[in-house]
Design a protein around this motif. Sequence first.
Motif, PDB file in Angstrom:
ATOM      1  N   TYR A  30       0.829  -1.214   0.000  1.00 18.16           N
ATOM      2  CA  TYR A  30       0.000   0.000   0.000  1.00 18.16           C
ATOM      3  C   TYR A  30       0.866   1.269   0.000  1.00 18.16           C
ATOM      4  CZ  TYR A  30      -2.983   3.711   1.746  1.00 18.16           C
ATOM      5  OH  TYR A  30      -3.621   4.915   1.892  1.00 18.16           O
ATOM      6  N   ASP A  47       7.424  13.527   7.774  1.00 15.04           N
ATOM      7  CA  ASP A  47       6.020  13.897   7.919  1.00 15.04           C
ATOM      8  C   ASP A  47       5.345  13.156   9.076  1.00 15.04           C
ATOM      9  OD1 ASP A  47       3.912  15.396   7.108  1.00 15.04           O
ATOM     10  OD2 ASP A  47       3.222  14.003   5.573  1.00 15.04           O
ATOM     11  N   PHE A 184       5.656   2.427   9.864  1.00 14.08           N
ATOM     12  CA  PHE A 184       4.267   1.960  10.022  1.00 14.08           C
ATOM     13  C   PHE A 184       4.261   0.587  10.688  1.00 14.08           C
ATOM     14  CE2 PHE A 184       0.682   4.027   7.535  1.00 14.08           C
ATOM     15  CZ  PHE A 184       1.206   5.298   7.647  1.00 14.08           C
TER      16      PHE A 184
ATOM     17  N   MET B   1      -1.169  12.619  10.030  1.00 12.62           N
ATOM     18  CA  MET B   1      -0.006  12.221   9.253  1.00 12.62           C
ATOM     19  C   MET B   1      -0.392  11.994   7.795  1.00 12.62           C
ATOM     20  SD  MET B   1       2.256   8.890  10.004  1.00 12.62           S
ATOM     21  CE  MET B   1       0.781   7.979  10.287  1.00 12.62           C
ATOM     22  N   HIS B   2       0.242  12.666   6.897  1.00 13.88           N
ATOM     23  CA  HIS B   2       0.050  12.482   5.473  1.00 13.88           C
ATOM     24  C   HIS B   2      -1.396  12.695   5.025  1.00 13.88           C
ATOM     25  CE1 HIS B   2       3.847  11.302   3.727  1.00 13.88           C
ATOM     26  NE2 HIS B   2       4.093  10.539   4.745  1.00 13.88           N
ATOM     27  N   MET B   7      -3.459   9.468   2.703  1.00 11.33           N
ATOM     28  CA  MET B   7      -2.953   8.171   3.153  1.00 11.33           C
ATOM     29  C   MET B   7      -3.808   7.626   4.296  1.00 11.33           C
ATOM     30  SD  MET B   7       0.785   7.311   4.697  1.00 11.33           S
ATOM     31  CE  MET B   7       1.684   7.791   3.253  1.00 11.33           C
ATOM     32  N   ILE B   8      -4.067   6.317   4.250  1.00 14.71           N
ATOM     33  CA  ILE B   8      -4.824   5.686   5.345  1.00 14.71           C
ATOM     34  C   ILE B   8      -3.953   5.660   6.592  1.00 14.71           C
ATOM     35  CG2 ILE B   8      -5.906   3.535   6.116  1.00 14.71           C
ATOM     36  CD1 ILE B   8      -6.451   2.879   3.173  1.00 14.71           C
ATOM     37  N   SER B   9      -4.548   5.970   7.741  1.00 11.75           N
ATOM     38  CA  SER B   9      -3.771   6.009   8.988  1.00 11.75           C
ATOM     39  C   SER B   9      -3.306   4.609   9.397  1.00 11.75           C
ATOM     40  CB  SER B   9      -4.640   6.598  10.107  1.00 11.75           C
ATOM     41  OG  SER B   9      -4.026   6.393  11.346  1.00 11.75           O
ATOM     42  N   ILE B  10      -2.117   4.548   9.980  1.00  9.36           N
ATOM     43  CA  ILE B  10      -1.607   3.265  10.488  1.00  9.36           C
ATOM     44  C   ILE B  10      -2.549   2.696  11.552  1.00  9.36           C
ATOM     45  CG2 ILE B  10      -0.081   4.491  12.123  1.00  9.36           C
ATOM     46  CD1 ILE B  10       0.411   0.950  10.739  1.00  9.36           C
ATOM     47  N   TRP B  11      -3.235   3.594  12.284  1.00 15.64           N
ATOM     48  CA  TRP B  11      -4.125   3.125  13.359  1.00 15.64           C
ATOM     49  C   TRP B  11      -5.319   2.351  12.794  1.00 15.64           C
ATOM     50  CZ3 TRP B  11      -1.443   3.123  17.474  1.00 15.64           C
ATOM     51  CH2 TRP B  11      -0.503   4.127  17.699  1.00 15.64           C
ATOM     52  N   PHE B  13      -5.055   0.270  10.126  1.00 15.24           N
ATOM     53  CA  PHE B  13      -4.521  -1.078   9.890  1.00 15.24           C
ATOM     54  C   PHE B  13      -4.448  -1.857  11.218  1.00 15.24           C
ATOM     55  CE2 PHE B  13      -2.658   1.272   6.279  1.00 15.24           C
ATOM     56  CZ  PHE B  13      -3.045   0.447   5.231  1.00 15.24           C
ATOM     57  N   ILE B  14      -3.981  -1.162  12.243  1.00 10.16           N
ATOM     58  CA  ILE B  14      -3.867  -1.813  13.560  1.00 10.16           C
ATOM     59  C   ILE B  14      -5.262  -2.227  14.052  1.00 10.16           C
ATOM     60  CG2 ILE B  14      -3.289  -1.376  15.999  1.00 10.16           C
ATOM     61  CD1 ILE B  14      -0.958   0.381  14.959  1.00 10.16           C
ATOM     62  N   LEU B  17      -6.537  -5.378  12.241  1.00 13.29           N
ATOM     63  CA  LEU B  17      -5.839  -6.597  12.670  1.00 13.29           C
ATOM     64  C   LEU B  17      -6.293  -7.010  14.084  1.00 13.29           C
ATOM     65  CD1 LEU B  17      -3.692  -8.689  11.806  1.00 13.29           C
ATOM     66  CD2 LEU B  17      -1.979  -7.290  12.956  1.00 13.29           C
ATOM     67  N   LEU B  18      -6.423  -6.038  14.968  1.00 14.35           N
ATOM     68  CA  LEU B  18      -6.863  -6.376  16.338  1.00 14.35           C
ATOM     69  C   LEU B  18      -8.294  -6.908  16.339  1.00 14.35           C
ATOM     70  CD1 LEU B  18      -5.366  -3.548  18.609  1.00 14.35           C
ATOM     71  CD2 LEU B  18      -4.371  -5.716  17.907  1.00 14.35           C
ATOM     72  N   LEU B  56      -9.501  -7.167  22.726  1.00 13.03           N
ATOM     73  CA  LEU B  56      -9.024  -6.932  21.356  1.00 13.03           C
ATOM     74  C   LEU B  56     -10.159  -6.473  20.443  1.00 13.03           C
ATOM     75  CD1 LEU B  56      -6.643 -10.016  20.947  1.00 13.03           C
ATOM     76  CD2 LEU B  56      -5.966  -7.633  21.216  1.00 13.03           C
ATOM     77  N   LEU B  59     -10.838  -2.767  21.393  1.00 19.82           N
ATOM     78  CA  LEU B  59      -9.762  -1.893  20.891  1.00 19.82           C
ATOM     79  C   LEU B  59      -9.791  -1.822  19.362  1.00 19.82           C
ATOM     80  CD1 LEU B  59      -6.611  -2.864  23.001  1.00 19.82           C
ATOM     81  CD2 LEU B  59      -7.774  -0.666  22.992  1.00 19.82           C
TER      82      LEU B  59
END
Lengths: 561, 73
Positions: A30, A47, A184, B1-2, B7-11, B13-14, B17-18, B56, B59
Motif C-alpha cells: 500500500y 512527515d 508503520f 499524518m500524510h 494516506m490511510i492512517s496506520i491506526w 490497519f492496527i 488486525l486487532l 481486542l 480496541l
Amino acid sequence: MNSNQLLSLAPADILVIGAYFVTVLGIGFYLKRFTTTGDDFFLAGRDMTAWIAGLSFVSANLGALELMGWAGAAYQYGILATHWYWIGAIPAMLFLGIVMMPFYYISKTHSVPGYLKLRFGEAARATSAISFGLMTILMSGVNMYAMALIMQVILGWDLSFSIWVSSLTVGVYVVLGGLLSAIFNEVLQFVLIWLGALVITIVGLIETGGWSGMMARVHQNTPGADYTHLWSTLGHFSDNPMGIHWTGIVLGLGFVISFGYWTTDFLVVQRVLSAKDLRSARMAPVIGAAFKMAVPLIVIVPGLLALAVLPFKLVGADEAAVNHMHSYNEVLPLMLARYCGPGLLGLGITALVAGFMSGMAGNVTAFSTVWTYDIYRALIRKNASDEHYVSMGRWSTIVGLLISIGTAYLVMRSAGIMDYVQALFSFFIAPLFGTVVLGMLWKRATPAGGFWGLLLGTIASIGMWAWVKLDPSALRYVAMSQDAKAMAEDMYRALWSWIVCVLVTVIVSYATKPLPESQLVGLVYGCTPIPSDGDLALYRKPQFWAVLVAMGLVILNIVVW
Amino acid sequence: MHEQKGMISIWFFIGVLLLFYGVVILGQGLYELSSPPAKPVVLASLHIGIWWGILLLVLGGGYTRHFFPGRNR
C-alpha cells in the motif's frame, strides 16, 4: 518439526501468525505509491507525528532478542536487569529530545554520519559511516541467526525457514515503502508486542497473589541472594548477582553506553529525524522514554515471575544444550506455554516474530540510508538524480539483507564469530557519542579534533578488549576489579574509551585552528538560534513532559531501591 | 499524518488486525468452554482467552471505526 520443541501451534495460532504476515506485507504494498522521493524513502517524507516517530523509536530497539534476552536476564540477575530500561535509557532519551534534537533536525541531515560531515568534515563521516554500515549489517545477521535458533527450540522451525521467511518479509516491505513502511510496521509491531506479552504479566501476578506475593516467592526460591533490589546491593561487586558496582551502572551504563546508543546510533535516531517539525522531533524521544519506562512490565516482570513460579531451574545456553534443560532465553516462551492457550499463544509468538522483524527492519533501513548517502553519494557517485539514489536505497536494502543472511549462515558454522561481532559493535558507540556531543555543545572543537578523538577512542576500546583477552588479569585495571563480570567489563571499557575520545578531541582541537562561527550555524550550541516554543501552552512543551518522565523515573527507582 | 496525500492512517490497519485477532481469540475461548482442552494451561479457570478476545475486539473496533478511511475528511 522437531519432537523436542517447547510449544506446538493450533490452527487458531497459525491463523493469528498468518494474519500478521499478510498485514505487514499489505502495508508495504500500500505504501509503495507514497514513496517516490529520497526524503520519502529514507526519512518517511519527514512527515511523522510525534506519537508515530516516538513509538517507532522505541519499537526499533524492542527486538525479539531484546525481549527474550532481558526476560532471561531478569531470571538470572533479578530486578537489576531493569537498569537497562531505566537509568540505562531514559536520561539519554530525554537528553536526545531536549538538547541534541534541535541540532540534528535544524541541520537537515539525513543521518548521524551526515551530521559529522557537516561538523567535522569528510574524514569523520567516512570513519563513522563505514564502521556503522558494516557493523549494523553484521549485527543484523547475528541477530537473525540467534532468533532462528530460538524459533527452532520453541517451535521446531528449521533454521533456514526462519531466516528466509522473516528476511524476505522484511525485505519486501522495506524495499517497497522504505522508512515509511518500516515505521508503520514498527508501530503495529509495538502494539502487538504489548498485547502479546502483557497476558503473562497479568495472569502471573494473579497466580502469585500480586507484586508482594511474587517478591515473597522470589525470596523463597533464591535463598542467600538478593534479586529484588535495584540499588541497595550495588555497594560492592560481590554483593549482587550481576557482579557490578554502582559506578559501573551510573557512569558506564547510565552515561556512556546509554547516551552513546540512544543519541548517536542511527538505527534509533533515524526514526526521530522523520518527524514533521522540530517540536514533534523533540517530543518523539520523550514519548518513547515514557513507553520505554513501562517495558519492564512485559520483560522484567515475566522473568521475575518465572523465578517465582517455575518448578525447575533454568541454566545458561551451553549447559542447557548439554544437559537437555531449558535456558534463560526461554523464559518468555515457557511463560507463554504456562498461561496461554490456542489463539493467545499465537498472539505471543506473533509478538516475538514482530519484535524480531522490527529490529531487522531498523538495521536494514539505517544501513541503506548510510550506504546511499554517506558512502555511495559521498565517495562513489556525487551528483546523480534523486531517483537514482532511491533506486540505490532499494538495491542496498536487498544487498544488506543478503549480507545479513550470509553472516547468519557463517555464524551457524562457527558460533565463536558471534562474540567477536558483538564485541566489534560495542567498540564504536562510546567514542562516537564523545565526538557528537562535543561537536554539538563545544564550538571550539575542530575537524581534526573530532576525527582523531573518534579514531583514537575506538582504537583504545579495541586495545582494552584485546588486553583482557590476552591477559585476563588486566580486568582489575580495565574494570577496576577482578570480580567484575562481562557486562561490567563492557561498561568500564566504554567509559574509558569515551574519556580517551574526549581528551584527544580537546587536546587536538586546542592545537588546531578553530572553524569560524559562521560555519557552525545550525550545528553547534551557541551558534544556532533554536526556535522558541514560548507561546505554546505548558502541556504542549516537550520540556514539560520530559520533566514529568524524569520525575516518574526517580519515583520508580525509589520504590524498588 | 500524510492527510494531504490521502494516506490511510496506520491506526486503521492496527484496528482491523486487532479486530480479526479479537474474533479468533474470543471464538477459541468460547469453543474451549464447551470442549475443554486435554492439557489446560495454568489458571485455565480464568478463561483469559475470552477476556483478552473481548479487549481486542473493543480496541480493534474502536480504532477501525475512528480511523476508517475518509471518516474525518
